[in-house]
Design a protein around this motif. Structure first.
Motif: not given
Length: 350
Positions: A152-160, A222-226, A281-296
């Protein structure tokens, strides 16, 4: 790198016995239609190397002309018809885009069915050529693929799950709509490719799509929360999406036997599994790109996932009722699909 892995993994099939194209004969050109961008996994890591491989193994007897982004015409929900009717010789598409057309295969669209794309794709192939075989008689089914279960790629944090209340979320199938309604979200159905525009205009607050597609759509800008299931053990993915890779039956039947064999050697469960692993296996590099941008990135653990699975029960009930009205024992089919997934998952390392 991933493209090379796929080519190496299945590219050597039948090379030693590759047929020779008749000297001086023109190659048989296959029009391949799909709806994704040229930079996305299905185009770059599946269809391009697949076409290169059948050309090599047929020694030039077969060639592809790929039409990405529906360049051959029509819309994504029409891809199956394109293969059936010969508008395209081969089409790659998503059954979810034509709700009710593949009722038995829709069991794989239910939430939380499989732990990985590799497991889901292999199971979908066995199911499509077994229990649901009658749903594919209009085409020659080459293989089945499924993407990673996404996030879920979201504008607001989704913690639960509670944070989903009132969230306008893009989803791709009616059973995800049922689940989102159950938890108090506001589901919106649209093509995944529309997500960036809908997010930027505030039409939706979030979108549930595969990781690699999120990269192609530049959602990290576009979004900062996953939010997603934790990448541990065999926690199930949010969803699976059976994707068909199908050939016009008359075109397939018209090929010389040696060229039909090239198509067959590059299909089936083996290729389904290989493409599924590429998605995984394509997912992990994208996770890293999101984290590297400071996304949560929030990872749901088992206790939280249990709440999501419970919330999905209306989706299961809806599908069981739907196929029951068509003379099928939905509970039995669901258990059959789950048993198949469990059997395959036991043989696949994550």
């Amino acid at each position: 790198m991933i493209k090379k892995m796929f080519t190496a993994a299945v590219g050597a099939i039948a090379l030693a016995a590759a047929p020779f194209a008749a000297e001086g004969a023109d190659p048989i050109k296959l029009r391949v239609s799909h709806f994704t961008p040229t930079g996305a996994v299905p185009h770059v890591n599946f269809m391009v190397p697949w076409c290169e491989r059948i050309k090599a193994q047929s020694q030039g007897g077969l060639e592809c002309q790929i039409y990405p982004l529906m360049q051959i015409g029509g819309t994504a929900p029409q891809l199956y018809d394109q293969a059936r009717d010969g508008i395209a010789d081969i089409a790659w598409g998503v059954g979810t885009y034509t709700p009710g057309r593949f009722p038995l295969m829709e069991v794989f669209e239910l939430p939380f069915m499989a732990p990985s794309a590799e497991v889901a794709a292999r199971a979908a192939w066995r199911f499509a050529t077994g229990r649901a075989k009658q749903e594919w008689t209009d085409v020659h089914l080459i293989t089945m693929t499924t993407p990673d279960g996404g996030a879920i790629f979201s504008r607001k944090p989704i913690r639960t799950i509670d944070d989903m209340k009132g969230n306008k979320i893009r989803v791709g199938g009616r059973y995800l709509v049922s689940m989102m309604n159950q938890i108090g979200a506001s589901p919106v159905t649209m093509n995944a490719m529309q997500s960036p525009d809908a997010l930027s205009k505030g039409v939706i607050d979030s979108t549930m799509i595969p990781w690699e597609l999120a990269k192609a759509l530049r959602l990290n800008e576009l979004v900062k929360n996953v939010a997603e299931p934790a990448q541990i053990g065999n926690l199930p993915m949010f969803y699976t999406t059976p994707q068909f890779f199908a050939m016009n039956r008359k075109k397939y039947d018209s090929l010389p036997p040696e060229l039909r064999k090239v198509i067959d050697d590059n299909g089936g469960e083996k290729v389904a599994g290989e493409i599924g692993r590429i998605w995984d296996e394509s997912a992990e590099p994208v996770r890293k790109a999101f984290r590297d941008r400071g996304n949560t990135i929030v990872e749901f653990q088992q206790a939280e996932m249990d709440r999501w699975v419970k919330a999905a029960q209306p989706a299961y009930d809806e599908w069981i009722k739907f196929v029951g009205e068509r003379g099928q024992d939905g509970k039995a089919v669901l258990e059959e699909a789950r048993a198949l997934i469990k059997e395959i998952a036991a043989t696949v390392k994550r």
